[in-house]
Design a protein around this motif. Structure first.
Motif, short mmCIF file in Angstrom:
data_model
loop_
_atom_site.label_atom_id
_atom_site.label_comp_id
_atom_site.label_asym_id
_atom_site.label_seq_id
_atom_site.Cartn_x
_atom_site.Cartn_y
_atom_site.Cartn_z
N LEU A 156 0.82 -1.21 0.00
CA LEU A 156 0.00 0.00 0.00
C LEU A 156 0.86 1.26 0.00
N GLN A 157 1.93 1.25 0.79
CA GLN A 157 2.83 2.40 0.81
C GLN A 157 3.51 2.61 -0.54
N ARG A 158 3.96 1.52 -1.17
CA ARG A 158 4.58 1.66 -2.48
C ARG A 158 3.58 2.16 -3.52
N PHE A 159 2.34 1.68 -3.43
CA PHE A 159 1.32 2.13 -4.36
C PHE A 159 1.03 3.62 -4.18
N LYS A 160 0.97 4.06 -2.92
CA LYS A 160 0.76 5.49 -2.67
C LYS A 160 1.94 6.32 -3.17
N ALA A 161 3.16 5.79 -3.00
CA ALA A 161 4.33 6.51 -3.50
C ALA A 161 4.29 6.63 -5.02
N LEU A 162 3.88 5.55 -5.70
CA LEU A 162 3.76 5.60 -7.16
C LEU A 162 2.68 6.58 -7.59
N GLN A 163 1.57 6.61 -6.86
CA GLN A 163 0.52 7.57 -7.18
C GLN A 163 1.01 9.01 -7.01
N ALA A 164 1.74 9.27 -5.92
CA ALA A 164 2.27 10.62 -5.71
C ALA A 164 3.28 10.99 -6.79
N ARG A 165 4.10 10.02 -7.18
CA ARG A 165 5.08 10.29 -8.24
C ARG A 165 4.40 10.58 -9.56
N ALA A 166 3.36 9.80 -9.88
CA ALA A 166 2.63 10.04 -11.12
C ALA A 166 1.95 11.41 -11.10
N LYS A 167 1.40 11.77 -9.96
CA LYS A 167 0.75 13.07 -9.84
C LYS A 167 1.74 14.21 -10.01
N THR A 168 2.92 14.06 -9.40
CA THR A 168 3.96 15.08 -9.55
C THR A 168 4.43 15.19 -10.99
#
Length: 304
Positions: free
Chosen positions: A66-78
């Protein structure tokens, strides 16, 4: 024959042994029952502990995912925000003409200069004198020398003769050259040490404490008859710099040749002189779009 007392003792001893054996057997059965009742409880507790550890492991793995998925989502958003920002900046840059901006800034500077000059002259003051207050004497002299140099360069830009043109090229190459002074000093010190070791150079100290090298037999310093320079082997960087300079000169020569219209050796010759060539170029610029199909048919040999 045993007596009655002995017989009674024997029977009593036998009964005691039998009773003791029966008690031991009963106690063993009780222990077995107790152990049989206790083993399932321990097994269940071990199973519970194992299941709990496995559940905790699964939970930690899920949290990590879940943490890695959230990090990927934040990276994609950035990344999306950055791309949108760069796209907007690029669109704005393409929508603005840099020549227009430079022209506007130049006009603004000229208007500001004229307005300031008019205000100062209206006040009865000297504009050049007041503007010079913003600069020191050294800066003013440096600026005057720079302006004189630029004016001389403008006056000297026209072709006079090949000697003067070669001199200009030589001066330009000198401005681009960046000598390695540190390597030069190291080579110079090594040469002095070798000459001093061979006895051809004497190192003395004068009255002021300065070190002076005295050439005894006149072989250390170069003269018109010296040939020691032929033993010099330049390093790889100097050779690469010379090759790059020659390639740049060749590219400049080819560019000038193309600008004069002499670079298209493989093109069709459709002119008899330069004037006719320019006339044909004008015709091609205006009428090639109408005669393209006819010319292609002529080249293929399918013209009817």
């Amino acid at each position: 024959m045993p007596t009655e007392a002995e017989a009674a003792d024997t029977v009593k001893h036998t009964d005691g042994a039998t009773r003791s054996h029966q008690e031991d057997k009963a106690e063993k059965q009780l222990n077995d029952q107790h152990s049989s009742k206790r083993c399932p409880t321990e097994t269940e507790s071990e199973n519970l502990i194992a299941n709990k550890a496995e559940a905790e492991d699964v939970t930690s793995k899920n949290q990590d995912r879940l943490q890695r998925f959230k990090a990927l989502q934040a990276r994609a958003k950035t990344a999306v925000k950055s791309n949108l920002k760069e796209t907007a900046a690029e669109a704005h840059r393409f929508s603005v003409d840099p020549n227009a901006l430079s022209s506007i800034s130049r006009k603004h500077a000229f208007a500001s200069h004229s307005l300031l000059k008019a205000d100062i002259e209206a006040a009865g003051e000297d504009f050049e004198r007041k503007r010079a207050w913003d600069w020191t004497a050294e800066e003013s002299e440096k600026w005057d020398r720079r302006m004189d140099k630029k004016q001389k360069h403008r006056d000297n830009v026209a072709f006079q003769d090949y000697r003067q043109d070669a001199h200009k090229n030589y001066k330009r190459q000198l401005r681009r050259m960046q000598p390695d002074l540190e390597a030069y000093e190291n080579e110079k010190a090594a040469a002095v040490q070798r000459a001093a070791a061979n006895g051809g150079l004497e190192i003395v100290e004068d009255e002021n404490g300065d070190i002076v090298a005295i050439d005894k037999n006149g072989t250390f310093y170069s003269t018109a008859d010296s040939t020691d320079f032929v033993e010099n082997r330049p390093d790889r960087a100097a050779i690469d710099r010379l090759v790059a300079d020659m390639q740049k000169a060749e590219e400049t020569r080819l560019k000038k040749r193309r600008e004069r219209g002499q670079g298209d050796d493989d093109a069709d010759v459709t002119y008899i002189n330069d004037k006719n060539k320019r006339f044909n170029q004008k015709l091609a610029r205006f009428y090639n779009k109408y005669t393209a199909e006819i010319r292609d048919s002529f080249e293929r040999g399918t013209m009817i």
